[in-house]
Design a protein around this motif. Structure first.
Motif, PDB file in Angstrom:
ATOM      1  N   UNK A  13       0.775  -1.285   0.039  1.00  0.00           N
ATOM      2  CA  UNK A  13       0.075   0.022   0.047  1.00  0.00           C
ATOM      3  C   UNK A  13       0.758   1.291   0.043  1.00  0.00           C
ATOM      4  N   UNK A  14       2.056   1.314   0.550  1.00  0.00           N
ATOM      5  CA  UNK A  14       2.886   2.336   0.511  1.00  0.00           C
ATOM      6  C   UNK A  14       3.501   2.836  -1.007  1.00  0.00           C
ATOM      7  N   UNK A  15       3.238   1.917  -1.841  1.00  0.00           N
ATOM      8  CA  UNK A  15       3.916   2.026  -3.141  1.00  0.00           C
ATOM      9  C   UNK A  15       2.809   2.651  -3.874  1.00  0.00           C
ATOM     10  N   UNK A  16       1.529   2.772  -3.517  1.00  0.00           N
ATOM     11  CA  UNK A  16       0.403   3.123  -4.351  1.00  0.00           C
ATOM     12  C   UNK A  16       0.294   4.694  -4.323  1.00  0.00           C
ATOM     13  N   UNK A  17       0.495   5.283  -5.656  1.00  0.00           N
ATOM     14  CA  UNK A  17       0.506   6.716  -5.618  1.00  0.00           C
ATOM     15  C   UNK A  17      -0.794   7.186  -6.007  1.00  0.00           C
ATOM     16  N   UNK A  18      -1.574   6.328  -6.742  1.00  0.00           N
ATOM     17  CA  UNK A  18      -2.994   6.903  -6.991  1.00  0.00           C
ATOM     18  C   UNK A  18      -3.789   5.674  -7.715  1.00  0.00           C
ATOM     19  N   UNK A  19      -5.108   5.740  -7.582  1.00  0.00           N
ATOM     20  CA  UNK A  19      -5.695   4.753  -8.124  1.00  0.00           C
ATOM     21  C   UNK A  19      -6.914   5.378  -8.788  1.00  0.00           C
ATOM     22  N   UNK A  20      -7.107   5.204 -10.313  1.00  0.00           N
ATOM     23  CA  UNK A  20      -8.130   6.040 -11.046  1.00  0.00           C
ATOM     24  C   UNK A  20      -8.976   5.110 -11.784  1.00  0.00           C
ATOM     25  N   UNK A  21     -10.208   5.501 -12.134  1.00  0.00           N
ATOM     26  CA  UNK A  21     -11.016   4.912 -13.036  1.00  0.00           C
ATOM     27  C   UNK A  21     -10.717   4.815 -14.423  1.00  0.00           C
ATOM     28  N   UNK A  22     -10.670   3.582 -15.004  1.00  0.00           N
ATOM     29  CA  UNK A  22     -10.202   3.361 -16.096  1.00  0.00           C
ATOM     30  C   UNK A  22     -10.765   4.153 -17.412  1.00  0.00           C
TER      31      UNK A  22
END
Length: 94
Positions: A13-22
């Motif tokens: 989880x620490x590596x996640x920059x962002x999560x965006x909708x496809x």
């Protein structure tokens, strides 16, 4: 902590920059260009069986996830909540 993002991929989880909708790929030329450049560098992992619903951008790799942004957000928040819980595994003697 780790987050399962689908297709047998588990990331920190620490590596996640962002999560965006496809669907946002087509509305942003910057995102399109970034993904195109990362594909050339072989730093994109596409979903194998299902259509991608979300894009998980980490420090090193871009993952196309078959899970929705909402599901991934719930998983990330669940890990955060678990991290905040105290460890009650050892009972103290009173």
């Amino acid at each position: 902590m780790f987050i399962h993002i689908g297709d047998d991929h588990v990331i920190q989880s620490k590596d996640v920059v962002t999560i965006i909708d496809h669907h946002l790929i087509s509305s942003s030329t910057i995102v399109e260009e970034m993904i195109k450049n990362q594909r050339k560098a072989k730093r994109v992992i596409e979903t194998e069986e299902h259509q991608a619903k979300a894009i998980v951008i980490t420090n090193d790799v871009i993952y196309f996830s078959p899970l929705s942004v909402f599901t991934l957000k719930k998983r990330a928040n669940m890990m955060t909540t678990l991290n905040k819980l105290e460890d009650f595994s050892e009972e103290s003697d009173f």
